[in-house]
Design a protein around this motif. Structure first.
Motif, short mmCIF file in Angstrom:
data_model
loop_
_atom_site.label_atom_id
_atom_site.label_comp_id
_atom_site.label_asym_id
_atom_site.label_seq_id
_atom_site.Cartn_x
_atom_site.Cartn_y
_atom_site.Cartn_z
N ALA A 150 0.82 -1.26 -0.01
CA ALA A 150 -0.02 0.08 0.11
C ALA A 150 0.73 1.08 -0.02
N ARG A 185 1.51 2.88 -5.17
CA ARG A 185 0.05 3.36 -5.82
C ARG A 185 0.58 4.33 -7.16
N GLU A 222 -7.28 1.62 -5.92
CA GLU A 222 -8.31 1.85 -4.92
C GLU A 222 -7.50 1.39 -3.63
N LYS A 223 -7.57 1.88 -2.62
CA LYS A 223 -6.96 1.52 -1.08
C LYS A 223 -8.26 0.69 -0.64
N LEU A 224 -7.90 -0.54 0.04
CA LEU A 224 -8.87 -1.35 0.56
C LEU A 224 -8.33 -1.62 2.23
N PRO A 225 -8.93 -1.93 3.12
CA PRO A 225 -8.57 -2.40 4.39
C PRO A 225 -7.47 -3.72 4.21
N GLY A 226 -6.44 -3.47 4.87
CA GLY A 226 -5.41 -4.80 4.84
C GLY A 226 -5.80 -5.99 5.62
N LYS A 243 -1.71 -5.18 8.67
CA LYS A 243 -1.43 -4.07 7.63
C LYS A 243 -2.72 -3.32 7.45
N ARG A 244 -2.45 -2.04 7.61
CA ARG A 244 -3.90 -1.13 7.76
C ARG A 244 -4.46 -1.06 6.23
N GLU A 245 -3.62 -1.27 5.15
CA GLU A 245 -4.24 -1.05 3.99
C GLU A 245 -3.52 -1.93 2.86
#
Length: 244
Positions: A206, A211, A222-226, A230-232
């Motif tokens: 991420a 990106r 797009e960013k998604l929950p990791g 991991k946060r993303e």
């Protein structure tokens, strides 16, 4: 380079490269990470498109919601975990999958035997299939189940030449901390070219630089929950608009 088998937080094993302090899968849970990043946000996302739950661009070279087949490219075949989970889902959902796993440095038979994915997933009747993932011939299409065909290719990622061939890419290369050259615009251009229109790429990474490299070659990102630890994570689509 020295490699050893370690146990991750969810009980599943992975391989660690000691010199780099880098693992093939997350130390927070190998199976958890693979299911979250590649199955939930990659494969099942594409299954939704096939089922018509998400609209897709209507064109000859785009994902076709009326079809029941997918072509998947894995960047870093490694332990075979992502491949094995995909095979299980193909059988569960009766979707035909042509799977291409690219790996420059295959694991050994001893390392394969030390992995415990079959036991952790409680699919002991599939042990022979997991073994065949690793023992089957390279550079050949090998039918492993009625819905799953595998081709392993032993090569560097920069040597991939496929064009408009894949619906989905699992980008599971070693991290940018140890192999920054694998997370560059030139590599993501190869990935972009290999995908069909509206094809999808998912990765555990991420970082902002990753990106931006994706966006620079034309991906919508797009960013998604990791996954745990991991946060993303990132999901990228080939095209100007996301497919939903």
């Amino acid at each position: 380079m020295q490699r050893k088998i370690i146990t991750t937080a969810d009980g599943s094993k992975t391989i660690q490269i000691e010199e780099w302090n880098e693992q093939y899968h997350s130390i927070h849970g190998a199976i958890q990470e693979a299911n979250h990043v590649y199955i939930k946000h990659g494969l099942l996302f594409c299954f939704d498109i096939l089922a018509g739950l998400r609209p897709v661009l209507k064109s000859e070279d785009s994902l076709n919601e009326n079809s029941r087949n997918l072509s998947v490219l894995e960047i870093g075949f490694g332990t075979g975990l992502n491949c094995f989970l995909t095979l299980l889902e193909a059988e569960k959902h009766t979707v035909d999958i042509q799977y291409c796993g690219v790996e420059a440095f295959p694991i050994s038979a001893e390392e394969m035997e030390a992995l415990n994915y079959v036991e952790e997933l409680q699919v002991n009747e599939r042990k022979h299939v997991f073994d065949q993932l690793h023992l089957s011939a390279w550079e050949h299409d090998v039918p492993l189940t009625p819905h799953f065909k595998l081709q392993k290719q032993q090569k560097l990622f920069k040597d991939i030449t496929a064009k408009n061939q894949f619906d989905l890419i699992y980008f599971d290369a070693f991290g940018a901390r140890v192999q920054p050259e694998l997370w560059t615009e030139s590599i993501f251009r190869i990935m972009f070219d290999a995908l069909k229109t509206k094809g999808v790429l998912v990765t555990y990474a991420a970082k902002g630089s990753v990106r931006r490299a994706m966006q620079d070659v034309g991906f919508s990102v797009e960013k998604l929950p990791g996954p745990p630890g991991k946060r993303e994570m990132l999901r990228a689509t080939k095209g100007d608009d996301l497919p939903f």
